[in-house]
Design a protein around this motif. Structure first.
Motif, short mmCIF file in Angstrom:
data_model
loop_
_atom_site.label_atom_id
_atom_site.label_comp_id
_atom_site.label_asym_id
_atom_site.label_seq_id
_atom_site.Cartn_x
_atom_site.Cartn_y
_atom_site.Cartn_z
N UNK A 10 0.82 -1.21 0.00
CA UNK A 10 0.00 0.00 0.00
C UNK A 10 0.85 1.25 0.00
N UNK A 11 1.99 1.20 0.71
CA UNK A 11 2.78 2.42 0.85
C UNK A 11 3.79 2.58 -0.28
N UNK A 12 3.95 1.55 -1.14
CA UNK A 12 4.97 1.67 -2.15
C UNK A 12 4.36 1.66 -3.56
N UNK A 13 3.11 2.07 -3.65
CA UNK A 13 2.48 2.15 -4.95
C UNK A 13 3.29 3.11 -5.82
N UNK A 14 3.67 2.73 -7.03
CA UNK A 14 4.62 3.50 -7.81
C UNK A 14 4.09 4.85 -8.27
N UNK A 15 2.85 4.96 -8.62
CA UNK A 15 2.36 6.23 -9.14
C UNK A 15 0.84 6.26 -9.01
N UNK A 16 0.24 7.39 -9.44
CA UNK A 16 -1.22 7.51 -9.38
C UNK A 16 -1.67 7.85 -7.99
N UNK A 17 -2.98 8.01 -7.83
CA UNK A 17 -3.50 8.40 -6.52
C UNK A 17 -3.25 7.31 -5.49
N UNK A 18 -3.01 7.74 -4.22
CA UNK A 18 -2.79 6.77 -3.15
C UNK A 18 -4.04 5.93 -2.99
N UNK A 19 -3.86 4.64 -2.66
CA UNK A 19 -5.04 3.82 -2.40
C UNK A 19 -5.84 4.41 -1.24
N UNK A 20 -7.14 4.22 -1.28
CA UNK A 20 -7.95 4.80 -0.21
C UNK A 20 -8.41 3.72 0.76
N UNK A 21 -8.87 4.18 1.90
CA UNK A 21 -9.30 3.25 2.96
C UNK A 21 -10.52 3.83 3.65
N UNK A 22 -11.37 2.97 4.25
CA UNK A 22 -12.50 3.48 5.02
C UNK A 22 -12.04 4.02 6.37
N UNK A 23 -12.65 5.12 6.81
CA UNK A 23 -12.31 5.72 8.11
C UNK A 23 -13.60 6.26 8.73
N UNK A 24 -13.57 6.45 10.05
CA UNK A 24 -14.63 7.22 10.71
C UNK A 24 -13.99 8.53 11.15
N UNK A 25 -14.53 9.65 10.65
CA UNK A 25 -13.88 10.94 10.87
C UNK A 25 -14.90 12.02 11.18
N UNK A 26 -14.43 13.09 11.82
CA UNK A 26 -15.25 14.27 12.09
C UNK A 26 -14.55 15.47 11.49
N UNK A 27 -15.19 16.17 10.57
CA UNK A 27 -14.54 17.33 9.96
C UNK A 27 -14.96 18.63 10.64
N UNK A 32 -21.75 13.02 18.49
CA UNK A 32 -21.42 11.86 17.65
C UNK A 32 -22.06 11.97 16.27
N UNK A 33 -23.10 12.80 16.14
CA UNK A 33 -23.79 12.96 14.85
C UNK A 33 -22.88 13.50 13.75
N UNK A 34 -21.80 14.17 14.11
CA UNK A 34 -20.92 14.73 13.06
C UNK A 34 -20.00 13.68 12.46
N UNK A 35 -19.99 12.49 13.05
CA UNK A 35 -19.08 11.45 12.54
C UNK A 35 -19.56 10.92 11.20
N UNK A 36 -18.62 10.71 10.30
CA UNK A 36 -18.95 10.17 8.97
C UNK A 36 -18.09 8.96 8.68
N UNK A 37 -18.71 7.96 8.08
CA UNK A 37 -17.96 6.83 7.53
C UNK A 37 -17.60 7.22 6.11
N UNK A 38 -16.31 7.46 5.88
CA UNK A 38 -15.90 8.03 4.60
C UNK A 38 -14.60 7.38 4.14
N UNK A 39 -14.00 7.92 3.09
CA UNK A 39 -12.76 7.36 2.55
C UNK A 39 -11.64 8.40 2.67
#
Ligand SMILES: NC(=O)c1ccc[n+]([C@@H]2O[C@H](COP(=O)([O-])OP(=O)(O)OC[C@H]3O[C@@H](n4cnc5c(N)ncnc54)[C@H](OP(=O)(O)O)[C@@H]3O)[C@@H](O)[C@H]2O)c1
Length: 344
Positions: A10-27, A32-39
């Protein structure tokens, strides 16, 4: 910066956009309502950091403070208008997927656990290598993911600050939460006699963790028995300074892990100051601290997990889709033991 090859590249992808992953985040700040399951992009380890493939994390009152931005003084460092630390989860247990320059303690594939500055509610995170230790094979990822923040707080409160000795008597106020359930077990492992304070529904759980005596604060009053404890580890701040001091024997130690939260600007600071002043006028000592990811303490916790001296009390295990409800429960101030998060 060079990230050395990862098991899954995952960390040594040669080029292009970095691979994405699911996260729970608050922007933004909120409940707790502000939490989003996002990428989000999978992070790349900087020098001195490790990329961990997360097997388990857990929720802490700490996450509630960072999501709500309370008490407000916290925003001076956490972000004035919106949180700088957006992905939840300060605990991590998992497998090393890549290491940054200068990291020699770990190799790809090692099992590790420790404390991180957010990021646990995701499939990958980066964290300084010196916040992690090796996880013994006999310890499950779930047990390890439940441990770092709460276990470090309990061991540092009891061992480093209270200097709890075998045969001493300790009162743990707030024994049913994350910190309290570790504190009961660690105090017993240090050879103390433990009195634990919690509500009716948690009495059996706390007794099973090893407490010698349990006080149900909805029907009984731990202050009523007079001076009989060498140490009061306080995870709640539910009583006045005079009441707290009244249960300590001469030379006793009061350790403030937390305090009442009513003041949204300053949180427990006023209470902690009043407690410090009251203790200064008495023959007890006052100890207040913010737990840190100390490698020696994490190593001790790993040994205690491995030989069964501590067995994390886990209320339930949730996926990323269960984080919002879990955090809302912590926000009530009555979460039970630990809520573990498995991100995949
Ligand atoms: N100083 C530090 O470095 C540090 C580190 C970690 C946490 N903390 C702070 O320490 C506190 C505890 O953390 P945590 O992770 O254990 O929180 P938690 O998991 O949310 O647990 C809170 C516990 O408090 C108990 N409680 C509530 N009111 C009570 C009362 N009047 N008397 C006795 N117990 C009561 C609840 O049990 P019942 O449901 O039985 O009432 C609940 O289990 C939080 O305020 C957190 O912010 C400080």
């Amino acid at each position: 910066m060079t990230a050395h090859p990862a098991t899954n590249d995952l960390s040594s992808a040669p080029s292009g956009p970095a691979p994405s992953m699911p996260v729970v985040a608050a922007s933004r700040y909120g409940t707790a309502e502000v939490l989003e399951l996002t990428e989000r992009p999978v992070p790349t380890p900087e020098a001195g950091e490790v990329l961990v493939e997360v097997a388990a994390s857990s929720l802490n009152a700490l996450d509630w403070h960072f999501v709500t931005g309370t008490p407000w003084f916290l925003r001076l460092t956490a972000g004035l208008r919106r949180p700088k630390r957006t992905i939840l989860g300060a605990d991590v247990a998992g497998t090393v997927a890549a290491v940054g320059d200068g990291v020699t303690r770990f190799r790809v594939g090692d099992r590790v656990f420790g404390e991180c500055e957010g990021g646990g509610c995701a499939t990958h995170l980066t964290t300084p290598a010196d916040h992690l230790v090796t996880l013994p094979d006999e310890v499950s990822f779930e047990a390890a993911g439940a441990t770092p923040v709460a276990g470090l707080t309990a061991i540092q409160g009891l061992r480093t600050h209270a200097e709890l000795q075998p045969g001493e008597r300790v009162l743990i106020n707030g024994a049913a939460g994350g910190v309290g359930t570790f504190a009961v077990q660690i105090a017993k492992a240090l050879g103390a006699t433990v009195t634990a304070v919690c509500s009716s529904g948690n009495v059996d759980m706390v007794r099973e963790l090893g407490a010698d005596e349990v006080v149900d604060y909805t029907t009984d009053d731990f202050v009523a028995g007079g001076p009989r404890f060498d140490v009061l580890l306080d995870n709640v701040g539910s009583r006045t300074p005079a009441e707290n001091l009244s249960v300590l024997v001469p030379g006793g130690r009061y350790v403030a892990v937390s305090g009442p939260k009513e003041n949204r600007l300053l949180g427990p600071i006023g209470y902690v100051l009043r407690m410090a002043i009251a203790t200064w006028r008495s023959d007890a000592s006052f100890h207040q601290f913010v737990a840190s990811p100390d490698v020696d303490d994490l190593t001790t916790l790993a040994e205690m997990l491995a030989d069964g001296r501590i067995v994390p009390a886990i209320d339930r295990v949730v996926g990323l889709d269960g984080v919002k409800d879990g955090l809302a429960e912590i926000g009530t101030g009555h979460a039970r033991a630990k809520i573990v998060v498995r991100p995949r």
